[in-house]
Design a protein around this motif. Sequence first.
Motif, PDB file in Angstrom:
ATOM      1  N   GLN A  93       0.863  -1.178   0.000  1.00 50.92           N
ATOM      2  CA  GLN A  93       0.000   0.000   0.000  1.00 50.92           C
ATOM      3  C   GLN A  93       0.899   1.227   0.000  1.00 50.92           C
ATOM      4  OE1 GLN A  93      -2.422  -0.997   3.530  1.00 50.92           O
ATOM      5  NE2 GLN A  93      -4.217  -0.878   2.204  1.00 50.92           N
ATOM      6  N   GLY A  94       0.714   2.103  -0.975  1.00 55.07           N
ATOM      7  CA  GLY A  94       1.558   3.281  -1.050  1.00 55.07           C
ATOM      8  C   GLY A  94       1.615   3.815  -2.464  1.00 55.07           C
ATOM      9  N   THR A 103       9.240  -6.644  -2.638  1.00 53.02           N
ATOM     10  CA  THR A 103       9.211  -5.637  -1.589  1.00 53.02           C
ATOM     11  C   THR A 103       9.855  -6.167  -0.314  1.00 53.02           C
ATOM     12  OG1 THR A 103       7.136  -4.764  -2.470  1.00 53.02           O
ATOM     13  CG2 THR A 103       7.717  -4.130  -0.229  1.00 53.02           C
ATOM     14  N   GLN A 104      10.738  -5.370   0.281  1.00 51.27           N
ATOM     15  CA  GLN A 104      11.247  -5.700   1.608  1.00 51.27           C
ATOM     16  C   GLN A 104      10.171  -5.376   2.634  1.00 51.27           C
ATOM     17  OE1 GLN A 104      15.051  -3.835   2.466  1.00 51.27           O
ATOM     18  NE2 GLN A 104      16.076  -5.759   2.005  1.00 51.27           N
ATOM     19  N   LEU A 105       9.807  -6.379   3.433  1.00 47.77           N
ATOM     20  CA  LEU A 105       8.671  -6.262   4.335  1.00 47.77           C
ATOM     21  C   LEU A 105       9.132  -6.338   5.785  1.00 47.77           C
ATOM     22  CD1 LEU A 105       6.378  -8.775   2.415  1.00 47.77           C
ATOM     23  CD2 LEU A 105       6.240  -6.277   2.310  1.00 47.77           C
ATOM     24  N   SER A 106       8.908  -5.274   6.540  1.00 44.11           N
ATOM     25  CA  SER A 106       9.114  -5.323   7.979  1.00 44.11           C
ATOM     26  C   SER A 106       8.012  -6.188   8.587  1.00 44.11           C
ATOM     27  CB  SER A 106       9.073  -3.909   8.559  1.00 44.11           C
ATOM     28  OG  SER A 106       9.184  -3.941   9.972  1.00 44.11           O
ATOM     29  N   VAL A 119       1.754 -13.812   9.687  1.00 41.05           N
ATOM     30  CA  VAL A 119       2.713 -12.762  10.028  1.00 41.05           C
ATOM     31  C   VAL A 119       2.027 -11.407   9.891  1.00 41.05           C
ATOM     32  CG1 VAL A 119       3.620 -12.458   7.672  1.00 41.05           C
ATOM     33  CG2 VAL A 119       5.103 -12.006   9.638  1.00 41.05           C
ATOM     34  N   ASP A 120       2.439 -10.458  10.720  1.00 39.28           N
ATOM     35  CA  ASP A 120       1.996  -9.075  10.587  1.00 39.28           C
ATOM     36  C   ASP A 120       3.076  -8.277   9.875  1.00 39.28           C
ATOM     37  OD1 ASP A 120      -0.323  -9.622  11.952  1.00 39.28           O
ATOM     38  OD2 ASP A 120       0.389  -8.831  13.876  1.00 39.28           O
ATOM     39  N   LEU A 121       2.704  -7.601   8.812  1.00 40.09           N
ATOM     40  CA  LEU A 121       3.616  -6.685   8.128  1.00 40.09           C
ATOM     41  C   LEU A 121       3.392  -5.313   8.769  1.00 40.09           C
ATOM     42  CD1 LEU A 121       3.038  -7.998   4.495  1.00 40.09           C
ATOM     43  CD2 LEU A 121       4.648  -8.807   6.241  1.00 40.09           C
ATOM     44  N   ASP A 122       4.166  -5.021   9.815  1.00 43.60           N
ATOM     45  CA  ASP A 122       3.824  -3.943  10.733  1.00 43.60           C
ATOM     46  C   ASP A 122       3.896  -2.555  10.109  1.00 43.60           C
ATOM     47  OD1 ASP A 122       6.583  -4.040  10.588  1.00 43.60           O
ATOM     48  OD2 ASP A 122       6.890  -4.502  12.711  1.00 43.60           O
ATOM     49  N   GLU A 123       4.867  -2.313   9.241  1.00 45.57           N
ATOM     50  CA  GLU A 123       4.964  -0.983   8.639  1.00 45.57           C
ATOM     51  C   GLU A 123       3.827  -0.723   7.663  1.00 45.57           C
ATOM     52  OE1 GLU A 123       8.811  -0.577   6.911  1.00 45.57           O
ATOM     53  OE2 GLU A 123       9.828  -0.277   8.839  1.00 45.57           O
ATOM     54  N   LEU A 124       3.321  -1.778   7.037  1.00 47.63           N
ATOM     55  CA  LEU A 124       2.241  -1.639   6.056  1.00 47.63           C
ATOM     56  C   LEU A 124       0.859  -1.842   6.662  1.00 47.63           C
ATOM     57  CD1 LEU A 124       3.806  -3.571   3.029  1.00 47.63           C
ATOM     58  CD2 LEU A 124       3.625  -1.101   3.332  1.00 47.63           C
ATOM     59  N   ASP A 125       0.804  -2.273   7.917  1.00 50.77           N
ATOM     60  CA  ASP A 125      -0.484  -2.570   8.566  1.00 50.77           C
ATOM     61  C   ASP A 125      -1.274  -3.611   7.775  1.00 50.77           C
ATOM     62  OD1 ASP A 125      -0.121  -0.749  10.700  1.00 50.77           O
ATOM     63  OD2 ASP A 125      -0.734   0.918   9.408  1.00 50.77           O
ATOM     64  N   ILE A 126      -0.590  -4.716   7.477  1.00 50.36           N
ATOM     65  CA  ILE A 126      -1.217  -5.818   6.744  1.00 50.36           C
ATOM     66  C   ILE A 126      -0.995  -7.101   7.533  1.00 50.36           C
ATOM     67  CG2 ILE A 126      -1.257  -7.159   4.600  1.00 50.36           C
ATOM     68  CD1 ILE A 126      -0.094  -4.690   3.187  1.00 50.36           C
ATOM     69  N   ALA A 127      -2.043  -7.860   7.747  1.00 46.53           N
ATOM     70  CA  ALA A 127      -1.955  -9.166   8.408  1.00 46.53           C
ATOM     71  C   ALA A 127      -2.066 -10.258   7.354  1.00 46.53           C
ATOM     72  CB  ALA A 127      -3.053  -9.319   9.454  1.00 46.53           C
ATOM     73  N   VAL A 128      -1.174 -11.243   7.428  1.00 42.26           N
ATOM     74  CA  VAL A 128      -1.084 -12.279   6.403  1.00 42.26           C
ATOM     75  C   VAL A 128      -1.312 -13.650   7.030  1.00 42.26           C
ATOM     76  CG1 VAL A 128       0.387 -13.336   4.634  1.00 42.26           C
ATOM     77  CG2 VAL A 128       0.597 -10.892   5.148  1.00 42.26           C
ATOM     78  N   LYS A 129      -2.064 -14.490   6.334  1.00 37.12           N
ATOM     79  CA  LYS A 129      -2.205 -15.896   6.695  1.00 37.12           C
ATOM     80  C   LYS A 129      -1.942 -16.744   5.455  1.00 37.12           C
ATOM     81  CE  LYS A 129      -5.749 -15.252  10.286  1.00 37.12           C
ATOM     82  NZ  LYS A 129      -7.150 -15.576  10.668  1.00 37.12           N
ATOM     83  N   PHE A 143      -6.093  -5.968   5.182  1.00 36.07           N
ATOM     84  CA  PHE A 143      -5.504  -4.633   5.063  1.00 36.07           C
ATOM     85  C   PHE A 143      -6.131  -3.758   6.145  1.00 36.07           C
ATOM     86  CE2 PHE A 143      -5.142  -6.667   0.954  1.00 36.07           C
ATOM     87  CZ  PHE A 143      -3.821  -6.415   0.621  1.00 36.07           C
ATOM     88  N   LEU A 144      -5.358  -3.459   7.183  1.00 38.93           N
ATOM     89  CA  LEU A 144      -5.881  -2.803   8.369  1.00 38.93           C
ATOM     90  C   LEU A 144      -6.062  -1.301   8.180  1.00 38.93           C
ATOM     91  CD1 LEU A 144      -3.716  -4.731  11.002  1.00 38.93           C
ATOM     92  CD2 LEU A 144      -5.947  -5.348  10.030  1.00 38.93           C
ATOM     93  N   ASN A 145      -5.547  -0.791   7.072  1.00 39.73           N
ATOM     94  CA  ASN A 145      -5.744   0.619   6.729  1.00 39.73           C
ATOM     95  C   ASN A 145      -6.311   0.681   5.311  1.00 39.73           C
ATOM     96  OD1 ASN A 145      -5.692   3.375   6.406  1.00 39.73           O
ATOM     97  ND2 ASN A 145      -3.521   3.627   6.933  1.00 39.73           N
ATOM     98  N   PRO A 146      -7.603   0.339   5.159  1.00 35.92           N
ATOM     99  CA  PRO A 146      -8.179   0.197   3.807  1.00 35.92           C
ATOM    100  C   PRO A 146      -8.310   1.508   3.037  1.00 35.92           C
ATOM    101  CG  PRO A 146      -9.881   0.011   5.489  1.00 35.92           C
ATOM    102  CD  PRO A 146      -8.564   0.054   6.220  1.00 35.92           C
ATOM    103  N   LYS A 147      -8.053   2.644   3.684  1.00 34.36           N
ATOM    104  CA  LYS A 147      -8.148   3.912   2.958  1.00 34.36           C
ATOM    105  C   LYS A 147      -7.036   4.051   1.929  1.00 34.36           C
ATOM    106  CE  LYS A 147     -10.523   6.388   6.675  1.00 34.36           C
ATOM    107  NZ  LYS A 147     -10.487   7.550   7.600  1.00 34.36           N
ATOM    108  N   LYS A 148      -5.939   3.319   2.152  1.00 35.73           N
ATOM    109  CA  LYS A 148      -4.850   3.330   1.181  1.00 35.73           C
ATOM    110  C   LYS A 148      -5.160   2.373   0.041  1.00 35.73           C
ATOM    111  CE  LYS A 148      -1.096   4.388   4.438  1.00 35.73           C
ATOM    112  NZ  LYS A 148       0.222   3.905   4.968  1.00 35.73           N
TER     113      LYS A 148
END
Length: 753
Positions: A93-94, A103-106, A119-129, A143-148
């Motif tokens: 998202q960006g 993409t390098q994912l924190s 895993v949680d992709l903390d910088e992107l606010d994305i939760a993955v299963k 996607f925990l910030n769906p406005k993006k």
Amino acid sequence: MKRARFHKLFILLLATASTVFAQSSKEPVDYVNPYIGNISHLLVPTYPTVHLPNSMLRVYPERENYTGNFLNGLPLIVTSHRGRSAFNLSPYQGPVEQIKSVTQLSYDNEVIKPYFYSVDLDELDIAVKYAPSHQSGIYEFDFLNPKKTTYLIVNTGNGELTKTDNSISGYQQLDNNTKVYIYLETDVKPVTIGTKKGNSIDAEENTTKGGNAHYVVQFPANTKNVKLRYGVSFISIAQAEKNLRREIKDYNLAAVEKQGRAVWNQTLGKILVSGTDENAKTVFYTSLYRTYERMISISEDGHYFSAYDGKIHDDGGKTFYTDDWIWDTYRATHPLRTIIEPEMESNMINSYVTMTEQMPKAWMPNFPEVTGDSRRMNSNHAVAMVADAQSKGLKGFNLEEAYKVAKAAITEKTLTPWSSKPAGVLDRFFKDHGYFPSLAPGEKETVPEVHSFERRQPIAVTLGTVYDEWCLSKIAGAIGNKTDAKYFSERSKDYRKVFNPTTKFFHPKDSLGNFMPNLDYRFPPGLGARDSYDENTGYVYRFDVPHNIADLIKLIGGNEAFVGALENMFSTPLGMGRPDFYHTYPDHSGNVGQFSMGNEPAMHIAYLYNYAGQPWRSQKRVRSLLKEWFRNDLMGIPGDEDGGGLTSFVVFSEIGFYPVTPGLPMYVIGSPVFEKATIKLGNGKTFTVSCKNYAPEHKYIQSAKLNGKVWNKSWFSHDELMKGGVLELTMGERPNKDWATGKDAIPPSFDMP
């Protein structure tokens, strides 16, 4: 006062009952800790692989090891055990202009189970299963910030991708004209799929190809959740889609996860253990899980692509397997399968024979991979896999053909390590003189078959090949070829030709018959000792005659001298600072003195005290090695694990016995870790190792019974195992030095009694 005591006793009993219930509620897969060994001692870490048993689809986090600060995208398939993946998936998202092919994912809050990843992709606010099936997998993204604006980037490292309105398919090129194919689709219809052009997405081209070719998938505004499912194939895109539709019919990740858990519990439940040591259970079931990482089934709806001739074949109703580092796995991984997975083991041997027939030269592979045989290491130990299976009564493969192609690999192909060339001058010397010669002092290498880095490895090649020739003799005898049986049986004793009677070590010898001068067995010449041994020092190779331990004991000087030699190995220091030592001998890890628990050639050594009439020392040594080097922690594996190569030692040893000599149908008794271990045999029966007077610290056998009869031998036969029953061992804190010490108690060597 009495009421208070009763109340305390009641609370204690309740707490104990709760603990027991909590333990008993765990199923085998709950004990698996995929992170064990994910920080290596020296070389390659053991990866936390998510997969179903022996399945084509395997994934693990795209990072170096547990300490990795970023994930390099998300995985879609591992194509080669430890270290090689194909395709890549990156949620994002960006701004469009910042999109990259990978993409390098924190990340944080990672959870790995054999059948599940999150895993949680903390910088992107994305939760993955994620959950895998055999040839397909499914991701879910919150996607925990769906406005993006929400994107997924699908990458092929070197290949081609094609898009439709709702799917992406394509391939990635591997080695040896092999391709891996993918078909994927999402539950949310994308707004667009295209390639990045500046700060916009160009959807005009329906195909993109080349290095790191990728598509950007854009989803509608305010998208909160996306599920992606995909299939993989080594045959075609169409087959990848078929594999997906056969295995994952909707977007229910929880259902795939549940099915994967059930498959793993059924598989790991082939061996059930009980006792109070919960860490031992974790190490055990994690080790057993590791043995199912390879070989992998690449049969797809009854067909498979073979890199050995570049064609698609009908599997004839027998699952086709590949990806096996036999130098590591013949010792205990394959023998384990003869017990609990005999049909699978037979199909694996059949696969070896079949792939050999597809090769330009019919020489049995020694490192078969998805992309063909990479001819690594030394010797041709696939013959040991065949000999062991034959000795234990396995059917389902053509024994005569297996003998033919195994013999050809040993007699027609060069024995020089890491080479697929025909036999040359060194092989003729070996045939005529019975040993593989080292270079003489000052002699330059001129033999074209010799690998510039791997060198000659003369003792490793000699000892490995005479063992292989012993295996050939056993198979030849089984098919009625008495001439070959006698010929190879006699040749299998040629380890004597490189035994130094003065030092009592196996010692490199040049073509003139001279022992290598000024050799310190602690510091053999060459990187990884490759000018003399291979990966390990002379102390480990001193005991590398698994087919004739009894004769080795005679060479060293008898039982007491042999025990002394073993103790000397475990007590002799490395002899130099660890940085200097490991710079030259990085594989010689997991040290106890000169012993190396981190490499497979040493795995049988702790059991050799039994052959000298002192089984209590084996009991002590096996337990100490398990405690020191196989632990429930991030560094709990002492060397390169090699897909079951090392951890199969743990499985056998924690149950309480070990196959010292693949090719002889018998097992040497060690020291069981559990109160009870019940093996569900491949023939439908069960065999139980049961400990009386059990306690985790009770490592010494006081007495034994096999099916109710007093057992005073430190071994038992495969036939006795497969009949089912109970091996009952009475354990104690201190050794019974009289148990199983007589001549009739000693494990057999060379032939069964």
